[in-house]
Scaffold this motif. Sequence first.
Motif, PDB file in Angstrom:
ATOM      1  N   LEU A  34       0.800  -1.220   0.000  1.00  0.00           N
ATOM      2  CA  LEU A  34       0.000   0.000   0.000  1.00  0.00           C
ATOM      3  C   LEU A  34       0.841   1.282   0.000  1.00  0.00           C
ATOM      4  O   LEU A  34       0.525   2.222  -0.752  1.00  0.00           O
ATOM      5  CB  LEU A  34      -0.978  -0.015   1.176  1.00  0.00           C
ATOM      6  CG  LEU A  34      -2.049   1.083   1.185  1.00  0.00           C
ATOM      7  CD1 LEU A  34      -2.784   1.163  -0.148  1.00  0.00           C
ATOM      8  CD2 LEU A  34      -3.037   0.843   2.320  1.00  0.00           C
ATOM      9  N   PRO A  35       1.904   1.394   0.806  1.00  0.00           N
ATOM     10  CA  PRO A  35       2.699   2.638   0.735  1.00  0.00           C
ATOM     11  C   PRO A  35       3.268   2.909  -0.657  1.00  0.00           C
ATOM     12  O   PRO A  35       3.340   4.066  -1.088  1.00  0.00           O
ATOM     13  CB  PRO A  35       3.818   2.388   1.758  1.00  0.00           C
ATOM     14  CG  PRO A  35       3.260   1.382   2.700  1.00  0.00           C
ATOM     15  CD  PRO A  35       2.404   0.487   1.859  1.00  0.00           C
ATOM     16  N   HIS A  36       3.662   1.855  -1.357  1.00  0.00           N
ATOM     17  CA  HIS A  36       4.199   2.009  -2.707  1.00  0.00           C
ATOM     18  C   HIS A  36       3.097   2.425  -3.688  1.00  0.00           C
ATOM     19  O   HIS A  36       3.339   3.249  -4.578  1.00  0.00           O
ATOM     20  CB  HIS A  36       4.843   0.699  -3.159  1.00  0.00           C
ATOM     21  CG  HIS A  36       5.983   0.260  -2.295  1.00  0.00           C
ATOM     22  ND1 HIS A  36       7.301   0.490  -2.611  1.00  0.00           N
ATOM     23  CD2 HIS A  36       5.993  -0.395  -1.098  1.00  0.00           C
ATOM     24  CE1 HIS A  36       8.079   0.020  -1.659  1.00  0.00           C
ATOM     25  NE2 HIS A  36       7.319  -0.544  -0.736  1.00  0.00           N
ATOM     26  N   LEU A  37       1.917   1.867  -3.528  1.00  0.00           N
ATOM     27  CA  LEU A  37       0.797   2.211  -4.405  1.00  0.00           C
ATOM     28  C   LEU A  37       0.355   3.655  -4.188  1.00  0.00           C
ATOM     29  O   LEU A  37       0.016   4.367  -5.147  1.00  0.00           O
ATOM     30  CB  LEU A  37      -0.366   1.251  -4.164  1.00  0.00           C
ATOM     31  CG  LEU A  37      -0.082  -0.230  -4.457  1.00  0.00           C
ATOM     32  CD1 LEU A  37      -1.283  -1.090  -4.061  1.00  0.00           C
ATOM     33  CD2 LEU A  37       0.273  -0.456  -5.919  1.00  0.00           C
ATOM     34  N   LEU A  38       0.349   4.097  -2.945  1.00  0.00           N
ATOM     35  CA  LEU A  38      -0.060   5.475  -2.640  1.00  0.00           C
ATOM     36  C   LEU A  38       0.905   6.497  -3.224  1.00  0.00           C
ATOM     37  O   LEU A  38       0.528   7.666  -3.432  1.00  0.00           O
ATOM     38  CB  LEU A  38      -0.172   5.665  -1.130  1.00  0.00           C
ATOM     39  CG  LEU A  38      -1.414   5.059  -0.475  1.00  0.00           C
ATOM     40  CD1 LEU A  38      -1.246   4.987   1.039  1.00  0.00           C
ATOM     41  CD2 LEU A  38      -2.665   5.861  -0.841  1.00  0.00           C
ATOM     42  N   ALA A  39       2.126   6.078  -3.505  1.00  0.00           N
ATOM     43  CA  ALA A  39       3.119   6.993  -4.074  1.00  0.00           C
ATOM     44  C   ALA A  39       2.995   7.122  -5.591  1.00  0.00           C
ATOM     45  O   ALA A  39       3.668   7.970  -6.193  1.00  0.00           O
ATOM     46  CB  ALA A  39       4.526   6.512  -3.707  1.00  0.00           C
ATOM     47  N   ARG A  40       2.130   6.319  -6.205  1.00  0.00           N
ATOM     48  CA  ARG A  40       1.979   6.336  -7.662  1.00  0.00           C
ATOM     49  C   ARG A  40       0.888   7.313  -8.090  1.00  0.00           C
ATOM     50  O   ARG A  40      -0.048   7.597  -7.333  1.00  0.00           O
ATOM     51  CB  ARG A  40       1.626   4.934  -8.171  1.00  0.00           C
ATOM     52  CG  ARG A  40       2.648   3.868  -7.822  1.00  0.00           C
ATOM     53  CD  ARG A  40       3.993   4.165  -8.451  1.00  0.00           C
ATOM     54  NE  ARG A  40       3.929   4.066  -9.917  1.00  0.00           N
ATOM     55  CZ  ARG A  40       4.830   4.603 -10.740  1.00  0.00           C
ATOM     56  NH1 ARG A  40       5.839   5.318 -10.254  1.00  0.00           N
ATOM     57  NH2 ARG A  40       4.715   4.450 -12.043  1.00  0.00           N
ATOM     58  N   PRO A  41       0.969   7.849  -9.317  1.00  0.00           N
ATOM     59  CA  PRO A  41      -0.069   8.762  -9.797  1.00  0.00           C
ATOM     60  C   PRO A  41      -1.454   8.111  -9.835  1.00  0.00           C
ATOM     61  O   PRO A  41      -2.466   8.765  -9.589  1.00  0.00           O
ATOM     62  CB  PRO A  41       0.403   9.127 -11.208  1.00  0.00           C
ATOM     63  CG  PRO A  41       1.872   8.840 -11.216  1.00  0.00           C
ATOM     64  CD  PRO A  41       2.067   7.691 -10.277  1.00  0.00           C
ATOM     65  N   GLU A  42      -1.498   6.848 -10.163  1.00  0.00           N
ATOM     66  CA  GLU A  42      -2.716   6.051 -10.072  1.00  0.00           C
ATOM     67  C   GLU A  42      -2.324   4.611  -9.789  1.00  0.00           C
ATOM     68  O   GLU A  42      -1.289   4.137 -10.224  1.00  0.00           O
ATOM     69  CB  GLU A  42      -3.572   6.149 -11.348  1.00  0.00           C
ATOM     70  CG  GLU A  42      -2.900   5.648 -12.601  1.00  0.00           C
ATOM     71  CD  GLU A  42      -3.849   5.641 -13.790  1.00  0.00           C
ATOM     72  OE1 GLU A  42      -5.076   5.780 -13.600  1.00  0.00           O
ATOM     73  OE2 GLU A  42      -3.352   5.484 -14.924  1.00  0.00           O
ATOM     74  N   ALA A  43      -3.172   3.924  -9.024  1.00  0.00           N
ATOM     75  CA  ALA A  43      -2.870   2.548  -8.634  1.00  0.00           C
ATOM     76  C   ALA A  43      -4.172   1.826  -8.319  1.00  0.00           C
ATOM     77  O   ALA A  43      -5.237   2.456  -8.216  1.00  0.00           O
ATOM     78  CB  ALA A  43      -1.933   2.520  -7.425  1.00  0.00           C
ATOM     79  N   HIS A  44      -4.086   0.509  -8.159  1.00  0.00           N
ATOM     80  CA  HIS A  44      -5.315  -0.273  -7.959  1.00  0.00           C
ATOM     81  C   HIS A  44      -5.013  -1.517  -7.127  1.00  0.00           C
ATOM     82  O   HIS A  44      -3.985  -2.179  -7.322  1.00  0.00           O
ATOM     83  CB  HIS A  44      -5.907  -0.695  -9.305  1.00  0.00           C
ATOM     84  CG  HIS A  44      -7.384  -0.872  -9.273  1.00  0.00           C
ATOM     85  ND1 HIS A  44      -8.253  -0.134 -10.063  1.00  0.00           N
ATOM     86  CD2 HIS A  44      -8.174  -1.698  -8.547  1.00  0.00           C
ATOM     87  CE1 HIS A  44      -9.493  -0.511  -9.816  1.00  0.00           C
ATOM     88  NE2 HIS A  44      -9.463  -1.467  -8.898  1.00  0.00           N
ATOM     89  N   ILE A  45      -5.910  -1.826  -6.206  1.00  0.00           N
ATOM     90  CA  ILE A  45      -5.900  -3.075  -5.451  1.00  0.00           C
ATOM     91  C   ILE A  45      -7.148  -3.862  -5.819  1.00  0.00           C
ATOM     92  O   ILE A  45      -8.265  -3.321  -5.758  1.00  0.00           O
ATOM     93  CB  ILE A  45      -5.887  -2.826  -3.933  1.00  0.00           C
ATOM     94  CG1 ILE A  45      -4.622  -2.087  -3.501  1.00  0.00           C
ATOM     95  CG2 ILE A  45      -6.013  -4.148  -3.166  1.00  0.00           C
ATOM     96  CD1 ILE A  45      -4.656  -1.620  -2.060  1.00  0.00           C
ATOM     97  N   VAL A  46      -6.966  -5.127  -6.196  1.00  0.00           N
ATOM     98  CA  VAL A  46      -8.081  -6.024  -6.488  1.00  0.00           C
ATOM     99  C   VAL A  46      -7.957  -7.221  -5.555  1.00  0.00           C
ATOM    100  O   VAL A  46      -6.940  -7.917  -5.567  1.00  0.00           O
ATOM    101  CB  VAL A  46      -8.069  -6.501  -7.956  1.00  0.00           C
ATOM    102  CG1 VAL A  46      -9.211  -7.486  -8.198  1.00  0.00           C
ATOM    103  CG2 VAL A  46      -8.165  -5.326  -8.912  1.00  0.00           C
TER     104      VAL A  46
END
Length: 266
Positions: free
Chosen positions: A125-137
């Motif tokens: 999650l910390p890595h995803l939050l640092a991206r311009p857009e991201a997704h968890i499925v």
Amino acid sequence: MRVAGKVIVVTGGASGIGRALVLELLGRGARVAAVDLNAGGLEETSTLAKAGERLSTHVLNITQREVVEALPAEVAARHGAVDGLINNAGIIQPFARVSDLEYGAIERVMNVNFYGTLYMTKAFLPHLLARPEAHIVNLSSMGGFLPVPGQSLYGASKAAVKLLTEGLYAELLGTSVRVTVVFPGAVATNITANSGVEVRQAEGQRGSLKPLPPEEAARRIIAGMEQDRFRVLVGSDARLMDFLYRLAPAWATRFIQRQMRSLLEG
């Protein structure tokens, strides 16, 4: 989030829906990190993919938190970033009533299905939050909203995934991370063998439901991801039982009990 050009992590990538997800993502132009405990299965996935450096494979046990916490850095080192996570890995329990189920089997199902999903989510999650857009499925199950006798602990683990995912959706509103929960119905995979579970079937009994091919399930899941959908019901059985359980939960529960009766007898 469109997956072309993105880096997506997929658990359970050695077989079944997970392998199909890996191949579908690669076919849509993504880079993929496939995660599984089964090294041989991951090698087969890699051979089928023929994707070169766009696919990396990672052999690890998602129930081991310390190992999982080291994975994001490993994926980022291979691909440069992480844009998405699909928590697909899961197992079923032996077909038995709660009263007959050993604690070891209960803990194994909860560790893989719930804690494995939680560990992966927390780690990435910390890595995803640092991206311009991201997704968890996160893959729950039809058994995550509909009680299935003989799979009560499996259902409980998948219901936990459902609520965890819905909670994440609410918590991440206003951030760059989108969240989707998936409810597959019957899909033609080898989950029983991978779970170490034997299925008894009465002589002459034949299921009337044709399972969905994993490739079609993967297409529907990725389509839901790209459309930023909150919920994805995979298969006509999942859609039907979702409707019936909302309409008449007690009737739907008795209906499923009748279907499962033969697996609990003997």
